[in-house]
Design an enzyme around this catalytic site. Structure first.
Site, short mmCIF file in Angstrom:
data_model
loop_
_atom_site.label_atom_id
_atom_site.label_comp_id
_atom_site.label_asym_id
_atom_site.label_seq_id
_atom_site.Cartn_x
_atom_site.Cartn_y
_atom_site.Cartn_z
N SER A 1 0.74 -9.14 2.38
CA SER A 1 0.95 -7.93 3.26
C SER A 1 2.02 -8.17 4.09
CB SER A 1 0.24 -7.65 4.39
OG SER A 1 -0.71 -7.33 3.16
N HIS B 1 2.24 -2.52 -3.23
CA HIS B 1 1.61 -3.28 -1.37
C HIS B 1 0.66 -1.91 -0.96
CE1 HIS B 1 0.61 -3.27 2.72
NE2 HIS B 1 0.00 -4.28 2.32
N GLU C 1 3.41 0.99 -0.88
CA GLU C 1 5.12 0.62 -0.47
C GLU C 1 5.38 -0.70 -1.95
OE1 GLU C 1 4.65 0.42 4.31
OE2 GLU C 1 3.66 -1.30 3.04
N ASN D 1 2.21 -1.94 8.03
CA ASN D 1 1.61 -2.86 8.47
C ASN D 1 2.24 -3.67 10.30
OD1 ASN D 1 -0.36 -3.63 7.59
ND2 ASN D 1 -0.31 -5.08 6.49
#
Ligand SMILES: NC(=O)c1ccc[n+]([C@@H]2O[C@H](COP(=O)([O-])OP(=O)(O)OC[C@H]3O[C@@H](n4cnc5c(N)ncnc54)[C@H](O)[C@@H]3O)[C@@H](O)[C@H]2O)c1
Length: 615
Positions: free
Chosen positions: A121, A142, A154, A192
């Site tokens: 992440s 991701h 992602e 994130n």
């Protein structure tokens, strides 16, 4: 021709890995699922079984398809089992050295043409890739939690990832029914980077007892339409994982203090409170791994106290650890004064009148009163048309409202809600008058969304009776009210405000008297961060909006929301937060300032981040 992926490997079957296995196997791809030990393997298998059983129970998966899915998964301990897969996704804990060791070994055991992917992440995919002899075949994939549900992936390319590998992985995502955004290797990628400052801030609010955990979560769910509140989300992510992500983002992302993990997080991780996976985090769960929250010592004991005029209000104030009980009796409220003639005052009059309160509306003149009366009638008529209330309800509600142009008519009300212009001098003068006119012990409430409530309270000789009641617009529709207590507000006034909100059918959340209360303080810095991300050309407005909607389940992306709220409004709120907290990360994004200066304020001027002139 895109590469065929017939078998993939997944390393680590924890919160994310088990879900990723399910995603592949559901889409007809064979999976070699690897863990570090037999017990960990069993846990991973149990997670997969529980998740697919839930899908069958909900009618989302046929029993035969579940069985076929399980047949596609081969479980094994140790990386050598991955010798013949086409692609590996690693989902082990968020530690660079661990991931580098695993990639070095994957490089040895996997076929030379296999793609090696990480689900990290926040760590650098580039740093992970250089542990192998094939950095051009290393990529970030991701997934979002829960992987079988969230649509976004992602795809993270490093400066050396080969374009063919990127294209192959993008095609794979499409085959999995996912929407991908492809981006460069930066701490936190899109989602994130925008999410974790917000989550950490929410933890800080809980840690400082600024508001109770239930109230913080309810505020963001009801005020912003988010699928879950930030603390419940922290529990879902896993507090150990969240800690590592924040720590890495702090170190990689320019040492932004907003990413420095709040000390409470480390303490909770050390104490084994990891969230859902350990059965306890900010909330307590039925058992480890269960999504079902059960009451614990910090659970509010009696929000039913909130019945108007009802029994004693007894609620334990959050937190984690030091729960504090507060005992107070709400006062009986039957007659309410509402001062003001704008949109908020109009909505609030309607809310009280339809809930059965007698309402005295005070404006600055008969003309204004007539206009407000007309607006309330129009809104109530809409309610009748939409079958939300009967004609008799409408007439009864209108019959409960009296219209006045003098504050003197507030002499016998039990509660005053002020909703006049957002100027401190005007509000202070009004509160000084209310202090003289109103009977003792009534609650005096301001609907301010940005001024310190204590400033208004100190204009009276009864600051203990003054609270903020921050309704959201449109008041008849929005289910949330922030109840702001200052350092002088009495527990009785707070209890009365809670009871009134409950009687209005609203969720009242109690918070301290700081800029932005709960919702705006958590929402606007995130929006501002999205603008900074756009300004840095890391991604496009469309991809950022996609990422937040599909990765985090937000009802609108940040740029969509900014155009609706108004860029000028967002800038003003962000400036106040910055001025109060002096946090460099809260400084308004220069791009936001420039757009406001240029008159691009959003939908209301037909242009903001997007051009709305043709819609
Ligand atoms: N939790 C989230 O919401 C989330 C979302 C997206 C991405 N991620 C990322 O996914 C990765 C995994 O996070 P998580 O939350 O699933 O962690 P987790 O702690 O739930 O699971 C990690 C798993 O890896 C296993 N493991 C540890 N060492 C191993 C080894 N040497 N070989 C094989 N397995 C090993 C552990 O036994 C455990 O089951 C992290 O990089 C994290 O940043 C997490």
């Amino acid at each position: 021709m895109a590469r065929e992926f017939s078998t993939v490997g997944v390393v680590g079957l924890g919160t994310m890995g088990a879900g990723i296995v399910e995603v592949f196997a559901r889409n007809g791809i064979d999976v070699v699922a690897v863990e570090i030990s037999e017990p960990a393997l069993e846990r991973g298998r149990a997670t997969l079984t529980a998740s697919t059983d839930r899908a069958v129970a909900k009618g989302k998966l046929a029993a035969a398809d579940r069985d076929a899915l399980h047949e596609r998964v081969h479980f094994a301990v140790g990386l050598p089992a991955l010798h013949s897969v086409d692609l590996v996704i690693e989902a082990v804990p968020e530690h660079l050295d661990l991931k580098q060791r695993i990639f070095a070994e994957l490089d040895r055991v996997c076929r030379p043409e296999a793609i090696l992917a990480t689900n990290t992440s926040s760590l650098s995919v580039t740093e992970i890739s250089v542990a192998t002899t094939r950095p051009n075949q290393v990529i970030g994939i991701h997934f979002f939690n829960p992987a079988p549900v969230m649509k976004l992936v992602e795809v993270v390319r490093t400066v050396v990832t080969s374009p063919e590998v990127v294209a192959d992985v993008e095609a794979l995502c499409a085959r999995l029914g996912k929407v991908d955004v492809t981006i460069n290797d930066r701490a936190g990628f899109i989602a994130n980077a925008l999410l974790f400052g917000y989550l950490n801030h929410a933890v800080a609010m809980a840690e400082s007892h600024y508001a109770a955990r239930e109230d913080i979560d309810a505020a963001m769910k009801l005020g912003c339409g988010l699928p879950m509140g930030p603390l419940a989300l922290m529990d879902l992510i896993g507090l150990d994982t969240a800690y590592e992500i924040l720590d890495t983002m702090y170190r990689r992302g320019g040492r932004d203090r907003r990413h420095a993990p709040v000390p409470l997080l480390k303490q909770m991780v050390t104490a084994g409170l990891l969230g859902r996976k350990s059965g306890r985090g900010f909330y307590t769960y039925e058992r480890p791994g269960s999504p079902v929250v059960v009451p614990d010592a910090a659970t509010p004991l009696a929000t039913e106290s909130a019945v108007a005029g009802g029994a004693r209000a007894i609620y334990a104030e959050v937190g984690t650890g030091s729960a504090r009980s507060e005992l107070a009796s709400p006062a009986v409220v039957t007659k309410v004064g509402v001062v003001g003639s704008g949109m908020m005052a109009t909505g609030i009059i309607e809310v009280f009148a339809t809930a059965g309160y007698e309402v005295v509306s005070v404006t600055r003149g008969a003309e204004k009163s007539a206009a407000v009366c007309e607006a309330v009638k129009t809104s109530l008529n809409k309610g009748v048309v939409r079958a939300r209330l009967t004609e008799a309800d409408r007439e009864a509600a209108l019959g409960r409202i009296s219209w006045s142009a003098t504050l003197d008519h507030l002499a016998d009300v039990d509660l005053v809600v002020e909703a006049v212009v957002e100027e401190l001098s005007v509000k202070k003068a009004l509160f000084a008058s209310l202090d003289e006119i109103c009977k003792p012990d009534v609650v005096l409430a301001t609907t301010t969304s940005s001024l310190p409530v204590i400033d208004v309270a100190m204009a009276t000789n009864r600051p203990a009776d003054v609270v903020g009641l921050h309704f959201f617009n449109p008041a008849p529709v929005m289910p949330l009210v922030e109840i702001v207590r200052t350092i002088r507000t009495s527990p009785e006034a707070t209890a009365t405000a809670r009871a009134v909100c409950a009687a209005l059918g609203k969720t009242g959340v109690v918070c301290g008297d700081r800029s932005g209360f709960i919702v705006n303080a958590l929402l606007f810095p995130y929006l501002n961060d999205a603008v900074k991300m756009l300004e840095a050309s890391y991604s496009t407005a469309d991809d950022i909006d996609h990422a937040m909607k599909l990765g985090c389940g937000y009802p609108m992306g940040p740029f969509e929301l900014l155009d609706v709220v108004g860029l000028d409004v967002a800038l003003a709120i962000q400036r106040e937060l910055y001025l109060e907290l002096r946090e460099p990360g809260f400084a308004p994004a220069p791009l936001l300032e420039h757009l406001v200066t240029a008159g691009y304020l959003g939908r209301k001027t037909r242009r903001g981040f997007r051009d709305h002139s043709h819609r």
